[in-house]
Design an enzyme around this catalytic site. Structure first.
Site, mmCIF file in Angstrom:
data_model
loop_
_atom_site.group_PDB
_atom_site.id
_atom_site.type_symbol
_atom_site.label_atom_id
_atom_site.label_comp_id
_atom_site.label_asym_id
_atom_site.label_seq_id
_atom_site.Cartn_x
_atom_site.Cartn_y
_atom_site.Cartn_z
ATOM 1 N N HIS A 127 8.250 -6.265 9.251
ATOM 2 C CA HIS A 127 8.444 -7.171 10.381
ATOM 3 C C HIS A 127 9.485 -6.590 11.318
ATOM 4 C CE1 HIS A 127 9.105 -10.860 12.684
ATOM 5 N NE2 HIS A 127 7.881 -11.183 12.275
ATOM 6 N N ARG B 40 7.383 -18.223 5.760
ATOM 7 C CA ARG B 40 6.018 -18.707 5.985
ATOM 8 C C ARG B 40 5.103 -18.180 4.874
ATOM 9 N NH1 ARG B 40 5.091 -16.369 11.851
ATOM 10 N NH2 ARG B 40 5.867 -14.561 10.695
ATOM 11 N N ASP C 26 1.211 -12.984 7.179
ATOM 12 C CA ASP C 26 -0.208 -12.621 7.087
ATOM 13 C C ASP C 26 -0.637 -12.178 5.693
ATOM 14 O OD1 ASP C 26 -0.832 -13.137 9.798
ATOM 15 O OD2 ASP C 26 0.257 -11.332 10.344
ATOM 16 N N HIS D 156 -0.199 -7.379 15.033
ATOM 17 C CA HIS D 156 0.285 -8.765 15.204
ATOM 18 C C HIS D 156 -0.663 -9.699 14.434
ATOM 19 C CE1 HIS D 156 2.440 -12.026 16.894
ATOM 20 N NE2 HIS D 156 1.925 -12.089 18.103
ATOM 21 N N SER E 60 2.622 -12.376 21.151
ATOM 22 C CA SER E 60 1.853 -13.493 21.732
ATOM 23 C C SER E 60 2.755 -14.450 22.504
ATOM 24 C CB SER E 60 1.083 -14.248 20.644
ATOM 25 O OG SER E 60 1.931 -14.616 19.589
HETATM 26 N N1 AMX Z 1 3.262 -0.101 6.111
HETATM 27 C C1 AMX Z 1 3.546 1.194 6.408
HETATM 28 N N2 AMX Z 1 4.455 1.592 7.297
HETATM 29 C C2 AMX Z 1 5.146 0.613 7.919
HETATM 30 C C3 AMX Z 1 4.946 -0.749 7.641
HETATM 31 C C4 AMX Z 1 3.951 -1.093 6.718
HETATM 32 N N3 AMX Z 1 3.651 -2.356 6.435
HETATM 33 N N4 AMX Z 1 5.778 -1.478 8.421
HETATM 34 C C5 AMX Z 1 6.469 -0.587 9.157
HETATM 35 N N5 AMX Z 1 6.083 0.673 8.857
HETATM 36 C C6 AMX Z 1 6.523 1.920 9.488
HETATM 37 C C7 AMX Z 1 6.256 1.832 10.972
HETATM 38 O O1 AMX Z 1 4.895 2.137 11.282
HETATM 39 C C8 AMX Z 1 7.237 2.823 11.531
HETATM 40 O O2 AMX Z 1 6.709 4.117 11.305
HETATM 41 P P1 AMX Z 1 6.941 5.308 12.381
HETATM 42 O O3 AMX Z 1 8.409 5.546 12.352
HETATM 43 O O4 AMX Z 1 6.119 6.407 11.835
HETATM 44 O O5 AMX Z 1 6.459 4.783 13.681
HETATM 45 C C9 AMX Z 1 8.439 2.651 10.592
HETATM 46 O O6 AMX Z 1 7.929 2.036 9.399
HETATM 47 C C10 AMX Z 1 9.538 1.766 11.152
HETATM 48 O O7 AMX Z 1 8.958 0.514 11.552
HETATM 49 P P2 AMX Z 1 9.834 -0.818 11.511
HETATM 50 O O8 AMX Z 1 10.951 -0.663 12.460
HETATM 51 O O9 AMX Z 1 10.149 -1.189 10.114
HETATM 52 O O10 AMX Z 1 8.764 -1.902 12.022
HETATM 53 P P3 AMX Z 1 8.377 -2.239 13.517
HETATM 54 O O11 AMX Z 1 9.345 -3.253 14.016
HETATM 55 O O12 AMX Z 1 8.181 -1.024 14.337
HETATM 56 O O13 AMX Z 1 6.950 -2.898 13.318
HETATM 57 C C11 AMX Z 1 5.331 -4.277 12.281
HETATM 58 C C12 AMX Z 1 6.784 -4.173 12.758
HETATM 59 C C13 AMX Z 1 5.087 -5.710 11.800
HETATM 60 C C14 AMX Z 1 4.405 -3.967 13.441
HETATM 61 C C15 AMX Z 1 5.136 -3.276 11.109
HETATM 62 O O14 AMX Z 1 5.953 -3.632 10.022
HETATM 63 C C16 AMX Z 1 3.674 -3.187 10.652
HETATM 64 O O15 AMX Z 1 2.911 -2.418 11.229
HETATM 65 N N6 AMX Z 1 3.271 -3.980 9.588
HETATM 66 C C17 AMX Z 1 1.912 -4.020 9.140
HETATM 67 C C18 AMX Z 1 1.066 -4.893 10.077
HETATM 68 C C19 AMX Z 1 1.444 -6.345 9.931
HETATM 69 O O16 AMX Z 1 1.541 -6.894 8.859
HETATM 70 N N7 AMX Z 1 1.606 -7.025 11.072
HETATM 71 C C20 AMX Z 1 1.864 -8.466 11.115
HETATM 72 C C21 AMX Z 1 3.289 -8.806 11.472
HETATM 73 C C22 AMX Z 1 3.486 -10.305 11.564
HETATM 74 C C23 AMX Z 1 2.725 -10.839 12.724
HETATM 75 O O17 AMX Z 1 3.053 -10.568 13.857
HETATM 76 N N8 AMX Z 1 1.682 -11.577 12.504
#
Ligand code: AMX
Length: 434
Positions: A316, A325, A371, A269, A239
């Protein structure tokens, strides 16, 4: 000194630093970039500048150099309330100075004058199909007000680059106070029988939002806490980055914020807070009245992972520990709703999920983010329509990103334009022979 005068002084002090870095050190290397970073969503590439907040992977966010507890501590508080004025926080983010109560109240009064929603925005919202997601309405409402932009007017009249920040600030001051009003209108129209509550001229940003939403105390403090916590997370998140990117084309604050909100609306996000609640509810449904246990929570987490889905609220892109947070909201829950069953389940997930995610072995950060904890507070105070949660996040996020784009114009940051490569070029860099 007014906010604008203080900001002018700060900008004039800051400009030579940016100019010097560019002129004398422009070719100094910041880092090497790897193929993993190029394919991997620019993760960790140091290519943005902001002085408004900084995210340390282990410590978490600092706003203008202050941690979350320090920020809450230093700012003027609303009489009889535990949390500071959002308006004072806005001054702090914009200028880097902690405002006095007098300075804070000046912003409070300024915001009151500017918070009424134009009738045409109401008409647009009412013309949208009733099943439209509140984030779509929120973004559309912001975009609809673009016609009000003073930046566009001044740009068309012809203004100097060094003046860009002034009408940008004016647009920001016109737009930000309308966001709680816009959000409350959407909420009441969609979920509260289309019965609306007029603004209370005695109330501040957070207080009036609670009032127009129809929630009693201490929801005003919940709103203040929530907006401040969600305001900024340095510049690289979707964002903030989107808002900055769009503004870099000299698109005004309305275009830029609306675009940023569309990014916030994604499930990876800002929508994650809604997803957390929906996960919790499905889990409770599955329990069918059974008392939740760590074993049952563990099983539900594995079911989600085995279905190829992410655990919402965990992980994250930058953080490598529990999000402060999350901790700030947890503290609020411990003080205000320690025995609430949903809070207890959330705590159980907090105890179990990091171990499960570590065993799963994919995520780089098994700890909870902001979140994972925010929805339960809303639910407790009666805001159970979780489709709306990202709008709350959006109001908060606007405080940070709008401060950032004001500074973007003040420091004359250019149009953003990273370079892309083809896959064949990357293979060549890697030394792969076809
Ligand atoms: N549950 C399951 N798998 C997860 C995970 C979770 N909470 N968080 C990361 N992973 C997986 C990823 O999908 C990725 O899998 P892949 O290799 O098969 O593609 C792998 O772990 C490596 O990811 P990463 O480098 O640790 O995370 P990222 O930087 O690519 O993504 C984020 C970060 C937040 C998108 C991810 O942790 C996620 O999807 N979390 C759940 C959704 C969430 O809570 N989002 C809110 C974030 C805060 C915000 O912006 N409001």
């Amino acid at each position: 000194m007014s906010l604008k005068e203080t900001l002018l002084r700060k900008i004039e002090e800051h400009r030579p630093r940016t100019t010097r870095l560019l002129k004398e050190y422009g070719s100094t290397k910041v880092q090497e970039t790897t193929i993993e970073q190029v394919i991997g969503g620019a993760r960790g590439i140091r290519s943005l500048v902001t002085d408004i907040s900084y995210l340390d992977p282990f410590e978490g966010i600092r706003f203008r150099g202050k941690t979350i507890p320090e920020t809450f501590e230093c700012l003027p508080k609303v009489p009889g309330c535990d949390y500071p004025y959002v308006e004072g926080f806005f001054w702090f983010l914009m200028t880097g100075d902690v405002p006095t109560l007098e300075e804070t109240l000046e912003v409070v009064e300024e915001f009151k004058k500017r918070r009424a929603l134009p009738q045409y925005v109401v008409d647009i919202l009412r013309a949208m199909p009733t099943d439209t997601h509140p984030m779509t309405m929120f973004s559309a409402g912001i975009l609809a007000m673009q016609r009000e932009s003073l930046f566009v007017k001044r740009y068309n009249e012809g203004m100097k680059k060094t003046e860009y920040w002034e009408p940008m600030l004016e647009d920001v001051l016109n737009l930000l106070p309308k966001l709680p009003t816009l959000a409350a209108y959407i909420y009441r129209m969609k979920y509260k029988a289309d019965i609306h509550i007029p603004a209370d001229p005695n109330l501040d940003f957070g207080g009036n939002f609670a009032h127009q939403m129809g929630f009693a105390k201490p929801y005003d403090d919940v709103a203040r806490m929530y907006f401040i916590l969600h305001s900024d997370h340095e510049s690289g998140n979707v964002s903030a980055h989107t808002t900055h990117l769009v503004a870099s084309a000299l698109s005004d604050a309305y275009y830029s914020l609306s675009a940023g909100m569309n990014g916030l609306a994604g499930p990876l996000h800002g929508l994650a807070n809604q997803e957390v609640l929906s996960w919790m509810m499905k889990f409770q449904e599955k329990l069918g009245g059974q008392e939740p246990t760590q074993e049952l929570v563990k099983q539900a987490l594995w079911d989600t992972l085995n279905a190829g889905q992410v655990i919402p609220g965990y992980g994250h892109a930058v953080l490598r520990k529990t999000d402060p947070r999350y901790m700030a909201q947890r503290e609020f829950c411990l003080n205000n709703l320690p025995d609430y069953p949903l809070f207890k389940v959330i705590n159980m997930v907090f105890e179990v999920a990091p171990g499960v995610l570590t065993e799963h072995g994919k995520t780089k950060n098994p700890w909870p983010n902001v979140d994972a904890q925010s929805g339960v507070i809303q639910w407790y105070y009666g805001l159970t329509e979780w489709d709306f949660y990202t709008v709350l996040f959006g109001i908060g996020r606007a405080i940070g990103v709008l401060s950032n784009i004001t500074w973007d114009r003040a420091l004359a940051y250019p149009i953003e334009r990273p370079k892309s490569l083809t896959t064949a070029m990357l293979e060549e860099v890697a030394g792969i022979k076809s």
